[in-house]
Design an enzyme around this catalytic site. Structure first.
Site, short mmCIF file in Angstrom:
data_model
loop_
_atom_site.label_atom_id
_atom_site.label_comp_id
_atom_site.label_asym_id
_atom_site.label_seq_id
_atom_site.Cartn_x
_atom_site.Cartn_y
_atom_site.Cartn_z
N LYS A 14 37.46 63.95 47.89
CA LYS A 14 38.38 63.32 48.84
C LYS A 14 37.89 63.53 50.29
CE LYS A 14 41.99 65.74 47.33
NZ LYS A 14 41.50 66.50 46.18
N ARG A 89 51.10 66.52 47.09
CA ARG A 89 50.62 67.17 45.87
C ARG A 89 51.75 67.54 44.92
NH1 ARG A 89 45.63 69.90 48.48
NH2 ARG A 89 44.20 69.92 46.74
N ARG A 128 29.89 74.54 45.60
CA ARG A 128 30.39 74.53 46.97
C ARG A 128 30.73 75.95 47.42
NH1 ARG A 128 35.58 70.79 48.21
NH2 ARG A 128 36.84 72.54 47.54
N ARG A 134 34.71 79.53 51.03
CA ARG A 134 36.10 79.43 50.57
C ARG A 134 36.33 80.35 49.39
NH1 ARG A 134 38.24 73.33 50.18
NH2 ARG A 134 39.64 74.44 48.77
N ARG A 146 43.80 76.23 40.04
CA ARG A 146 44.05 75.03 40.85
C ARG A 146 44.18 73.79 39.95
NH1 ARG A 146 39.18 76.07 44.44
NH2 ARG A 146 39.39 74.00 45.34
N1 ADP Z 1 49.91 69.33 49.85
C1 ADP Z 1 49.74 70.63 49.60
N2 ADP Z 1 50.76 71.34 49.06
C2 ADP Z 1 50.64 72.64 48.83
N3 ADP Z 1 49.52 73.35 49.07
C3 ADP Z 1 48.47 72.70 49.62
C4 ADP Z 1 48.53 71.31 49.92
N4 ADP Z 1 47.34 70.93 50.46
C5 ADP Z 1 46.57 72.04 50.48
N5 ADP Z 1 47.24 73.11 49.99
C6 ADP Z 1 46.72 74.48 49.84
O1 ADP Z 1 45.38 74.53 50.33
C7 ADP Z 1 44.44 74.80 49.26
C8 ADP Z 1 43.14 74.05 49.49
O2 ADP Z 1 43.39 72.67 49.67
P1 ADP Z 1 42.19 71.59 49.58
O3 ADP Z 1 41.09 71.98 50.48
O4 ADP Z 1 42.78 70.25 49.73
O5 ADP Z 1 41.76 71.85 48.08
P2 ADP Z 1 40.91 71.22 46.96
O6 ADP Z 1 39.46 71.29 47.35
O7 ADP Z 1 41.27 72.16 45.85
O8 ADP Z 1 41.39 69.82 46.72
C9 ADP Z 1 45.21 74.43 47.99
O9 ADP Z 1 44.71 75.09 46.83
C10 ADP Z 1 46.63 74.87 48.38
O10 ADP Z 1 46.79 76.27 48.31
#
Ligand code: ADP
Length: 190
Positions: A14, A89, A128, A134, A146
């Site tokens: 994304k 989400r 990554r 991270r 996740r």
């Molecule tokens: N819309 C959301 N609702 C709740 N938690 C979120 C949301 N967006 C991000 N987070 C938090 O931030 C973390 C990392 O998000 P992101 O970088 O988008 O992850 P990923 O690479 O897993 O898609 C998530 O695992 C969650 O803890």
């Protein structure tokens, strides 16, 4: 405003696609993950509240996330449209987003889902994690958590958007440019 939700499992690409799409369509990119990480790094009050959830690979509670999201959108009153990356989400977040957008006379134009198999994605995330710093990318157990969060809480959103005729799946396997082309084809047809 043309608001697009980029949808997909962790690691689906994304953020990578958003970088290209925001230039191409002059959209404002809002990544909730990036905003949270910025707050973590700067040790803000929001960062302090979100850290335990994020480090464990759990979703941050809806109320906190939605408030943050609305604050971010409100920073861009003259935008052409928002590219939402990582939000909504949960169903409650989808409903909150629709309510908020309605209140500013706008709406979600499309939800575009980048699709790929779990095992490919888990390998991408572990790769990554070697360079991103991270914590949530460095340990297979957190990554699997996740995915569990995604399957339980995020996957039901597909039906929410399908019911509104706004759900567009795209094959997320291929070169970055190929995938940008596939997503662009959806946006150009809106
Ligand atoms: N819309 C959301 N609702 C709740 N938690 C979120 C949301 N967006 C991000 N987070 C938090 O931030 C973390 C990392 O998000 P992101 O970088 O988008 O992850 P990923 O690479 O897993 O898609 C998530 O695992 C969650 O803890």
């Amino acid at each position: 405003m043309t608001n697009i939700v980029l949808f997909g499992k962790p690691g689906a690409g994304k953020g990578t696609q958003a970088e290209f799409l925001k230039e191409k369509y002059k959209l404002t990119h809002i990544s909730t993950g990036d905003v949270f990480r910025f707050n973590l790094k700067n040790d803000t009050e929001l960062g302090k509240q979100a850290r335990v959830f994020m480090d464990a690979g759990d979703l941050v509670p809806d109320e906190l996330t939605t408030k943050m999201l609305i604050d971010e959108v409100n920073k861009h009153p003259n935008t052409n449209g928002i590219l939402f990356d990582g939000y909504p989400r949960t169903l409650s977040q989808s409903v909150a987003l629709d309510e908020f957008l309605t209140s500013i006379n706008s709406k979600v134009a499309a939800t575009i889902a980048l699709e790929a198999d779990d095992e490919i994605l888990i390998q991408r995330l572990l790769e990554r994690g070697k360079t991103s710093g991270r914590i949530d990318d460095q340990d297979e157990e957190k990554i699997r958590n996740r995915y569990q969060e995604y399957n339980e809480k995020t996957a039901p959103l597909m039906d929410y958007y399908k019911a509104q005729g706004k759900f567009f799946p795209v094959n997320g396997i291929g070169s970055i440019a190929e995938i940008t082309d596939r997503v662009s084809a959806v946006i150009d047809n809106l």
